[in-house]
Design a protein around this motif. Structure first.
Motif, PDB file in Angstrom:
ATOM      1  N   HIS A 118    -131.467  91.928  48.979  1.00 44.76           N
ATOM      2  CA  HIS A 118    -131.950  92.350  47.658  1.00 44.76           C
ATOM      3  C   HIS A 118    -131.072  91.788  46.551  1.00 44.76           C
ATOM      4  N   ILE A 119    -129.752  91.774  46.841  1.00 41.84           N
ATOM      5  CA  ILE A 119    -128.823  91.237  45.841  1.00 41.84           C
ATOM      6  C   ILE A 119    -129.053  89.737  45.696  1.00 41.84           C
ATOM      7  N   GLU A 120    -129.181  89.045  46.851  1.00 41.02           N
ATOM      8  CA  GLU A 120    -129.410  87.596  46.800  1.00 41.02           C
ATOM      9  C   GLU A 120    -130.703  87.302  46.043  1.00 41.02           C
ATOM     10  N   ALA A 121    -131.733  88.123  46.325  1.00 35.37           N
ATOM     11  CA  ALA A 121    -133.012  87.898  45.654  1.00 35.37           C
ATOM     12  C   ALA A 121    -132.840  88.123  44.150  1.00 35.37           C
ATOM     13  N   ALA A 122    -132.073  89.137  43.785  1.00 44.43           N
ATOM     14  CA  ALA A 122    -131.863  89.412  42.363  1.00 44.43           C
ATOM     15  C   ALA A 122    -131.121  88.259  41.704  1.00 44.43           C
ATOM     16  N   ILE A 123    -130.123  87.704  42.430  1.00 42.59           N
ATOM     17  CA  ILE A 123    -129.391  86.558  41.874  1.00 42.59           C
ATOM     18  C   ILE A 123    -130.357  85.404  41.630  1.00 42.59           C
ATOM     19  N   ARG A 124    -131.218  85.162  42.653  1.00 44.30           N
ATOM     20  CA  ARG A 124    -132.178  84.054  42.501  1.00 44.30           C
ATOM     21  C   ARG A 124    -133.138  84.304  41.353  1.00 44.30           C
ATOM     22  N   SER A 125    -133.597  85.556  41.220  1.00 42.55           N
ATOM     23  CA  SER A 125    -134.576  85.746  40.159  1.00 42.55           C
ATOM     24  C   SER A 125    -133.923  85.690  38.778  1.00 42.55           C
ATOM     25  N   ILE A 126    -132.653  86.104  38.709  1.00 40.04           N
ATOM     26  CA  ILE A 126    -131.964  85.924  37.418  1.00 40.04           C
ATOM     27  C   ILE A 126    -131.869  84.437  37.103  1.00 40.04           C
ATOM     28  N   GLN A 127    -131.480  83.674  38.148  1.00 39.93           N
ATOM     29  CA  GLN A 127    -131.282  82.236  37.923  1.00 39.93           C
ATOM     30  C   GLN A 127    -132.583  81.511  37.620  1.00 39.93           C
ATOM     31  N   SER A 128    -133.695  82.038  38.165  1.00 35.82           N
ATOM     32  CA  SER A 128    -134.958  81.339  37.935  1.00 35.82           C
ATOM     33  C   SER A 128    -135.450  81.545  36.503  1.00 35.82           C
ATOM     34  N   THR A 137    -124.783  80.994  36.380  1.00 41.04           N
ATOM     35  CA  THR A 137    -124.141  80.694  37.654  1.00 41.04           C
ATOM     36  C   THR A 137    -124.243  81.915  38.555  1.00 41.04           C
ATOM     37  N   ARG A 138    -123.945  81.709  39.842  1.00 48.67           N
ATOM     38  CA  ARG A 138    -123.954  82.805  40.796  1.00 48.67           C
ATOM     39  C   ARG A 138    -122.984  83.894  40.331  1.00 48.67           C
ATOM     40  N   LEU A 139    -121.817  83.433  39.844  1.00 46.64           N
ATOM     41  CA  LEU A 139    -120.813  84.386  39.385  1.00 46.64           C
ATOM     42  C   LEU A 139    -121.324  85.211  38.211  1.00 46.64           C
ATOM     43  N   GLN A 140    -121.956  84.532  37.235  1.00 47.76           N
ATOM     44  CA  GLN A 140    -122.470  85.251  36.067  1.00 47.76           C
ATOM     45  C   GLN A 140    -123.522  86.277  36.470  1.00 47.76           C
ATOM     46  N   ALA A 141    -124.383  85.858  37.417  1.00 44.44           N
ATOM     47  CA  ALA A 141    -125.425  86.773  37.868  1.00 44.44           C
ATOM     48  C   ALA A 141    -124.808  87.990  38.553  1.00 44.44           C
ATOM     49  N   LEU A 142    -123.807  87.732  39.406  1.00 45.05           N
ATOM     50  CA  LEU A 142    -123.149  88.840  40.106  1.00 45.05           C
ATOM     51  C   LEU A 142    -122.450  89.782  39.134  1.00 45.05           C
ATOM     52  N   GLN A 143    -121.784  89.192  38.150  1.00 43.79           N
ATOM     53  CA  GLN A 143    -121.091  90.030  37.175  1.00 43.79           C
ATOM     54  C   GLN A 143    -122.089  90.875  36.394  1.00 43.79           C
ATOM     55  N   ALA A 144    -123.195  90.263  36.022  1.00 46.00           N
ATOM     56  CA  ALA A 144    -124.208  91.004  35.280  1.00 46.00           C
ATOM     57  C   ALA A 144    -124.722  92.157  36.134  1.00 46.00           C
ATOM     58  N   LEU A 145    -124.961  91.896  37.413  1.00 53.02           N
ATOM     59  CA  LEU A 145    -125.463  92.943  38.303  1.00 53.02           C
ATOM     60  C   LEU A 145    -124.481  94.111  38.391  1.00 53.02           C
ATOM     61  N   GLN A 146    -123.192  93.810  38.243  1.00 53.52           N
ATOM     62  CA  GLN A 146    -122.200  94.878  38.347  1.00 53.52           C
ATOM     63  C   GLN A 146    -121.845  95.466  36.994  1.00 53.52           C
ATOM     64  N   GLY A 147    -122.611  95.076  35.990  1.00 52.00           N
ATOM     65  CA  GLY A 147    -122.422  95.691  34.681  1.00 52.00           C
ATOM     66  C   GLY A 147    -121.245  95.148  33.901  1.00 52.00           C
ATOM     67  N   ILE A 148    -120.723  93.980  34.289  1.00 56.42           N
ATOM     68  CA  ILE A 148    -119.623  93.432  33.502  1.00 56.42           C
ATOM     69  C   ILE A 148    -119.967  92.034  32.995  1.00 56.42           C
ATOM     70  N   ILE A 179    -133.980  83.203  56.946  1.00 60.41           N
ATOM     71  CA  ILE A 179    -132.671  83.652  56.473  1.00 60.41           C
ATOM     72  C   ILE A 179    -131.731  82.476  56.273  1.00 60.41           C
ATOM     73  N   LEU A 180    -131.764  81.545  57.266  1.00 58.32           N
ATOM     74  CA  LEU A 180    -130.868  80.393  57.175  1.00 58.32           C
ATOM     75  C   LEU A 180    -131.213  79.505  55.990  1.00 58.32           C
ATOM     76  N   SER A 181    -132.525  79.345  55.714  1.00 61.70           N
ATOM     77  CA  SER A 181    -132.873  78.436  54.623  1.00 61.70           C
ATOM     78  C   SER A 181    -132.555  79.061  53.261  1.00 61.70           C
ATOM     79  N   ARG A 182    -132.298  80.403  53.231  1.00 54.96           N
ATOM     80  CA  ARG A 182    -131.902  81.013  51.958  1.00 54.96           C
ATOM     81  C   ARG A 182    -130.447  80.687  51.620  1.00 54.96           C
ATOM     82  N   THR A 183    -129.636  80.524  52.672  1.00 52.55           N
ATOM     83  CA  THR A 183    -128.208  80.374  52.397  1.00 52.55           C
ATOM     84  C   THR A 183    -127.848  78.954  51.983  1.00 52.55           C
TER      85      THR A 183
END
Lengths: 616, 209
Positions: free
Chosen positions: A172-182, A187-198, B15-19
């Motif tokens: 779910h987190i990975e999907a959220a990162i992807r949808s933010i990025q889309s 960046t992955r870092l920015q998306a993660l930070q946003a998800l954690q409220g910082i 799963i692998l293609s996501r990473t």
């Protein structure tokens, strides 16, 4: 070129820092914060490098002042290369921070410290394998013995790489990162930070507002918790891959004695009392000696010089300030901090905080609040700086009141100098009892009326070990620096102002005005209250001014014993000195500082008046 | 070839293609599924004939849209089941994942859909559970010396520091010592951590086996 040392607390960062830089360390506040930053220079092959020792942290995504500062430091690219220090005996939790650090995508190397201790515990770590998993060079180091410390700088300069290791988050987190990025380039870092409220980017943050609650509901956990769980999981997996069975540490019998509910509190009180008494005795002894020498070598020759009265007054004020500073700083404050640093370095201070948790709760704080209160006995200035380690504003506000009331070394000088000498030791101790009683009462009341929430203590107990004398001296010096560089300049300035006022005849004017009030309320002669007023500039100056204004050092010849006692009580209680006020304003803001000053002023006068009514 | 084997492979490929950006290789697959490459190669060629995937040069495997759809569906089933087993029934993460691997092939779409909705509405369905929550054991309920496992952490103030120190669901902790007011020292990941009673009261635990 600048290098930064990053790591958990107690991983030996400071030791590595000192070994690499030697002496000449500069301590400064990070711009815009009150967090200390240690900087030192070193030379490598004729190139000058700057090494920064960042404060020990548990996370790069937290909101404690240290964590925010280190995060900003790394994000703002203030160091070209980072040196991540890991503790080989606790690899797993250290990797948790490393995995966060890896997400920042900065070139770095990893230093696996405390290898000696790990070997002793039978922990073997495959550094080559660790290096290939993390994607950066890993240097096994034992800072205590100096093993491989010399390898650190060349590796950081020539072989630092951006780490390849990545945490696979919950889908779910990975999907959220992807949808933010889309939707929005982040960046992955920015998306993660946003998800954690910082997050700092408003657009990313608004995307998270839509995504976040859904994920949290699905997992019935906060996103912060999910992400932390994933990281710990990965850290654990890596630690398992590269290290042999973690030898389970045996419970330490000394430790269980120190923290047990029966013996622990008794040992704590015994230690604290013996420190206070030793400082009182050792301090008085050294002070007398130092002041005597200074008087003989500097002040007497100066007084003998034929000078213009104004210059004589100014020069004398300056010298008296130096004498007083010297008489307090070295004998009392340094001795006190020397003992406290022993407590800190041996790991006992964290246990003391734990044991005091219950008592401190009554005062509206938690165990960690004990540390600034103890530091306050040395000098209130570093103690107020220490308030920052309390996490909520409510606790800081309460602590600022209580710490300002703790009798510091300068007030000890007054109590020792007149009450103990002219009235006796029991009377001197009774002043401490009154003050501590008032501190407790104030805490009890403040804990009821101060707004705000209270969170409890979460404190890692530092490992028990034999303290190293070099470290203790440098820590004591570090603490006394705050007195020397913050309090001393103000002290000298205040002395000069005082000298000028005296020269201009302000004293007698003020004295005329205050005398009726003073006699009515406190039963003190006007000059004594004038002296008290100058105690605001410098606490122990109240005593010196009194001696000057009374015209004699033999106070009982001009004041009754009750008057001397009242004078001491009021000067101990009322208004913190000007340096403390300055630091208070910096740490808790002007409004609270004003409240603290007013409260202590009223309290001092009130208690003085009550004693006057009762005794006289 | 069994349906479960096909679904497992499709799920793994998803799963692998996501990473990674490039399609996964056969050796990635064999690592992920703990099967031999030969076994996998056999299955893959059958599946290529069925139109689930395409074998590319360099032993890389790419999913067709249809294969990707089925794979994602299975992965989602796995996630929902694992979540249910671990977060709600309190099973260990690893065991929950293994169990989910078995269940994911047989559960009907409807049952899964309802389970998913049930879990995403904790407020409505969990009223009874919420009531019980206050009686769930926390660290305060155990004596010094207990070996415990964290089942959940519910801190009103957002105790990030606890999570950073490794106090997350599933983690083993030992209660080292307590004071009279129930302030305590717990041992987590090789560290001793002192916490106040109000913090201890938001860490829900159960006895570790």
């Amino acid at each position: 070129m600048r290098l930064g040392l990053v790591g958990n607390p107690n991983v030996g960062k400071s030791l590595i820092f000192h070994q690499l830089t030697g002496i000449g360390v500069e301590v400064s506040n990070y711009p815009g914060t009150t967090v200390d930053l240690m900087k030192g220079n070193l030379c490598f092959k004729h190139e000058k490098l700057e090494l920064v020792d960042l404060p020990g942290i548990y996370s790069l995504e937290g909101n404690s002042p240290e964590e925010v500062m280190v995060r900003t430091f790394i994000q703002e690219k203030e160091a070209e290369v980072l040196i991540a220090v890991l503790d080989a005996t606790h690899l797993e939790r250290n990797l948790y921070l490393f995995l966060q650090l890896a997400e920042f995508g900065k070139p770095l190397i990893a230093v696996l410290n405390i290898m000696d201790e790990a070997a002793k515990q039978g922990i073997e770590i495959d550094t080559a394998k660790l290096s290939s998993i993390l994607g950066v060079e890993v240097i096994p180091v034992a800072a205590v013995t100096g093993m491989n410390v010399a390898e650190i700088i060349p590796a950081a300069l020539f072989r630092a790489r951006i780490p390849a290791v990545q945490v696979p988050y919950d889908h779910h987190i990975e999907a959220a990162i992807r949808s933010i990025q889309s939707v929005h380039p982040a960046t992955r870092l920015q998306a993660l930070q946003a998800l954690q409220g910082i997050g700092t980017d408003p657009e990313t943050n608004s995307l998270v507002e839509a995504l976040g609650p859904e994920i949290e509901e699905m997992h019935r956990m906060t996103i912060v918790q999910i992400i932390a769980g994933n990281r710990h999981h990965r850290a654990e997996a890596i630690a398992d891959l590269v290290s042999s069975d973690r030898g389970d540490a045996h419970p330490d019998s000394l430790d269980s004695l120190l923290t047990s509910r029966r013996s622990g509190p008794i040992i704590l009180v015994a230690i604290l009392l013996s420190i206070l008494v030793s400082v009182f005795l050792i301090g008085s002894f050294i002070e007398e000696f130092l002041v005597g020498v200074f008087e003989m070598l500097v002040i007497s020759p100066f007084s003998a010089l034929p000078l213009d009265p104004l210059f004589r007054q100014l020069g004398l004020s300056l010298l008296l300030a130096l004498q007083a500073g010297l008489g307090i700083a070295l004998p009392f404050i340094f001795t006190f901090y020397f003992f406290i640093s022993i407590l800190e370095d041996s790991g006992y201070l964290t246990r003391a905080a734990f044991l005091a948790d219950r008592a401190m709760h009554r005062l509206g704080m938690h165990g960690q609040g004990l540390v600034p209160l103890i530091l306050g006995f040395g000098c209130n200035v570093p103690a107020i700086m220490g308030i920052r380690l309390l996490r909520t504003r409510r606790e800081r506000v309460i602590a600022s009141f209580l710490v300002s009331m703790v009798p510091c070394s300068a007030r000890t000088v007054i109590v020792a100098g007149i009450v103990a000498v002219f009235i006796g030791l029991p009377a001197a101790l009774s002043i401490y009892a009154i003050t501590l009683g008032l501190v407790i009462l104030t805490g009890l009341v403040l804990s009821r009326i101060t707004p705000g929430e209270q969170y409890g203590m979460i404190l890692e107990l530092a490992p028990l070990r034999v303290p190293r004398i070099g470290n203790i001296l440098s820590k004591s010096w570090y603490r006394i620096r705050e007195f020397l560089f913050i309090a001393m300049p103000l002290l000298i300035l205040a002395s000069l102002v005082l000298g000028l006022l005296q020269y201009a005849g302000f004293f007698s004017l003020f004295q005329q005005w205050i005398t009726p009030w003073s006699e009515a309320v406190l039963g003190l002669p006007g000059y004594a209250t004038t002296a008290l007023l100058f105690g605001i500039l410098r606490k122990e100056m109240a005593l010196e001014t009194l001696v000057i204004l009374a015209g004699t050092a033999d106070l009982p010849s001009v004041m009754s014993l009750a008057q001397i006692y009242i004078f001491a009580v009021v000067s101990v209680l009322f208004i913190p000195c000007i340096s403390t006020i300055g630091v208070l304003a910096k740490v808790v803001g002007a409004r609270i500082t004003l409240l603290v000053s007013l409260y202590t002023l009223i309290l001092g006068l009130l208690i003085g008046a009550i004693i006057n009514l009762v005794i006289v | 070839m069994k349906t479960s084997a096909r679904e497992d492979l499709l799920e793994a490929l998803c799963i692998l293609s996501r990473t990674k950006p490039e399609p996964p290789t056969i050796s990635d697959l064999s690592d992920h599924l703990s099967r031999t490459p030969e076994e996998i190669r056999g299955h893959l060629s059958t599946m290529q004939d069925q139109g689930d995937l395409r074998l590319l040069s360099g032993d890389r495997v790419e999913l067709t849209p249809e294969g990707s759809r089925i794979g994602n569906q299975v992965a989602k089933k796995h996630q929902v089941l694992e979540c249910f087993l671990s977060d709600i029934l309190g099973m260990d993460r690893g065991t929950a994942s293994e169990e989910a691997c078995i269940l994911e092939h047989d559960i009907s779409d409807e049952a899964l859909d309802r389970l998913d909705r049930y879990m995403s509405r904790p407020g409505k369905r969990w009223r009874r559970g919420k009531h019980e929550k206050s009686s769930l054991p926390t660290l305060l309920d155990y004596p010094a010396g207990s070996d415990l496992k964290v089942s959940s952490v519910k801190c009103p103030g957002g105790c990030q520091r606890l999570f950073d120190m490794g106090i997350v669901p599933g983690e083993q902790v030992r209660l080292v010592t307590t004071l009279d007011n129930k302030a305590m020292v717990i041992h987590v990941k090789g560290f001793d951590i002192a916490i106040s009673p109000e913090i201890a009261s938001c860490i829900f635990v159960e006895r570790a086996e």
